[in-house]
Design a protein around this motif. Structure first.
Motif, short mmCIF file in Angstrom:
data_model
loop_
_atom_site.label_atom_id
_atom_site.label_comp_id
_atom_site.label_asym_id
_atom_site.label_seq_id
_atom_site.Cartn_x
_atom_site.Cartn_y
_atom_site.Cartn_z
N THR A 90 59.50 6.43 35.43
CA THR A 90 58.32 5.68 35.03
C THR A 90 57.68 5.14 36.29
O THR A 90 58.36 4.43 37.04
CB THR A 90 58.70 4.51 34.10
OG1 THR A 90 59.41 5.04 33.00
CG2 THR A 90 57.48 3.78 33.62
N PRO A 91 56.47 5.43 36.61
CA PRO A 91 55.49 6.26 35.93
C PRO A 91 55.76 7.74 36.15
O PRO A 91 56.46 8.11 37.08
CB PRO A 91 54.17 5.86 36.59
CG PRO A 91 54.56 5.47 37.96
CD PRO A 91 55.92 4.84 37.83
N ARG A 92 55.17 8.58 35.31
CA ARG A 92 55.41 10.02 35.39
C ARG A 92 54.73 10.67 36.60
O ARG A 92 55.21 11.66 37.12
CB ARG A 92 54.95 10.72 34.11
CG ARG A 92 55.78 10.34 32.92
CD ARG A 92 55.29 11.09 31.69
NE ARG A 92 55.91 10.58 30.49
CZ ARG A 92 57.02 11.06 29.96
NH1 ARG A 92 57.61 12.07 30.54
NH2 ARG A 92 57.53 10.55 28.88
N GLN A 93 53.60 10.15 37.02
CA GLN A 93 52.86 10.69 38.17
C GLN A 93 52.89 9.67 39.31
O GLN A 93 52.89 8.47 39.06
CB GLN A 93 51.40 10.97 37.78
CG GLN A 93 51.23 12.03 36.71
CD GLN A 93 51.64 13.40 37.20
OE1 GLN A 93 51.41 13.75 38.35
NE2 GLN A 93 52.27 14.17 36.34
N PRO A 94 52.90 10.13 40.56
CA PRO A 94 52.85 9.19 41.69
C PRO A 94 51.55 8.39 41.64
O PRO A 94 50.48 8.92 41.38
CB PRO A 94 52.88 10.09 42.92
CG PRO A 94 53.37 11.41 42.44
CD PRO A 94 53.02 11.51 40.99
N GLN A 95 51.65 7.09 41.89
CA GLN A 95 50.49 6.21 41.88
C GLN A 95 50.47 5.41 43.17
O GLN A 95 51.25 4.45 43.33
CB GLN A 95 50.53 5.27 40.66
CG GLN A 95 50.45 6.01 39.34
CD GLN A 95 50.54 5.06 38.16
OE1 GLN A 95 50.92 3.91 38.30
NE2 GLN A 95 50.20 5.58 37.00
N PRO A 96 49.61 5.79 44.11
CA PRO A 96 49.54 5.05 45.38
C PRO A 96 49.12 3.60 45.14
O PRO A 96 48.30 3.31 44.28
CB PRO A 96 48.47 5.80 46.17
CG PRO A 96 48.25 7.09 45.47
CD PRO A 96 48.69 6.91 44.06
N GLY A 97 49.71 2.69 45.86
CA GLY A 97 49.37 1.29 45.76
C GLY A 97 50.01 0.58 44.58
O GLY A 97 49.70 -0.56 44.30
N ARG A 98 50.93 1.21 43.90
CA ARG A 98 51.59 0.61 42.74
C ARG A 98 52.54 -0.49 43.22
O ARG A 98 53.35 -0.30 44.12
CB ARG A 98 52.38 1.69 41.99
CG ARG A 98 53.09 1.16 40.76
CD ARG A 98 53.83 2.31 40.08
NE ARG A 98 54.73 1.84 39.05
CZ ARG A 98 54.37 1.62 37.81
NH1 ARG A 98 53.14 1.83 37.42
NH2 ARG A 98 55.26 1.18 36.93
N ALA A 100 54.51 -2.37 40.85
CA ALA A 100 55.68 -2.40 39.96
C ALA A 100 56.68 -1.34 40.44
O ALA A 100 56.29 -0.32 40.99
CB ALA A 100 55.26 -2.11 38.52
N PRO A 101 57.96 -1.58 40.24
CA PRO A 101 58.96 -0.63 40.73
C PRO A 101 58.95 0.68 39.93
O PRO A 101 58.54 0.72 38.78
CB PRO A 101 60.29 -1.37 40.51
CG PRO A 101 60.00 -2.32 39.42
CD PRO A 101 58.57 -2.73 39.57
N VAL A 102 59.38 1.72 40.58
CA VAL A 102 59.57 3.02 39.93
C VAL A 102 60.96 3.00 39.33
O VAL A 102 61.94 2.64 39.99
CB VAL A 102 59.41 4.17 40.93
CG1 VAL A 102 59.72 5.50 40.28
CG2 VAL A 102 58.02 4.18 41.53
N ILE A 103 61.06 3.39 38.07
CA ILE A 103 62.35 3.37 37.37
C ILE A 103 62.79 4.80 37.11
O ILE A 103 62.01 5.61 36.59
CB ILE A 103 62.24 2.59 36.04
CG1 ILE A 103 61.80 1.15 36.33
CG2 ILE A 103 63.55 2.63 35.29
CD1 ILE A 103 61.42 0.38 35.09
N ALA A 104 64.01 5.12 37.50
CA ALA A 104 64.55 6.46 37.27
C ALA A 104 65.88 6.35 36.55
O ALA A 104 66.62 5.42 36.73
CB ALA A 104 64.73 7.18 38.58
#
Length: 104
Positions: A90-98, A100-104
């Motif tokens: 989460t999220p499914r696509q890379p989002q520059p400047g995000r 919130a943490p990426v959850i795997a």
């Protein structure tokens, strides 16, 4: 490693002796079938631990097939790191400047 016993191979040769060249072809087919099954089972075991698509795992495993002249096969898994987007993240696509943490 999958091994075939000498008595089983001799039995196959005796059974197919009336057809020239049939025994090596039949043995090569059996070895190739066993190597395909080994690749499928390896992919299943990986998927028990990791959330990844079956095809992504299968794509990383190569098989050197047996021939009637060379009755040996090899199942080889190698490659580089798998992209994080191939897993459930989460999220499914890379989002520059995000932020919130990426959850795997």
């Amino acid at each position: 490693m999958i091994e075939f016993s000498a008595d089983r191979i001799n039995r196959a040769i005796a059974t197919l002796s009336h057809i020239p060249g049939a025994a090596p072809s039949a043995i090569a087919n059996a070895i190739n079938r066993a190597s395909e099954t080994a690749r499928t089972e390896a992919a299943r075991k990986v998927r028990e631990s990791y959330y990844i698509k079956h095809g992504d795992v299968i794509g990383a495993i190569n098989i050197k097939k047996a021939t009637p002249g060379d009755l040996a096969a090899a199942v080889i898994a190698k490659g580089g790191p798998i992209a994080l987007t191939k897993f459930q993240v989460t999220p499914r696509q890379p989002q520059p400047g995000r932020r919130a943490p990426v959850i795997a």
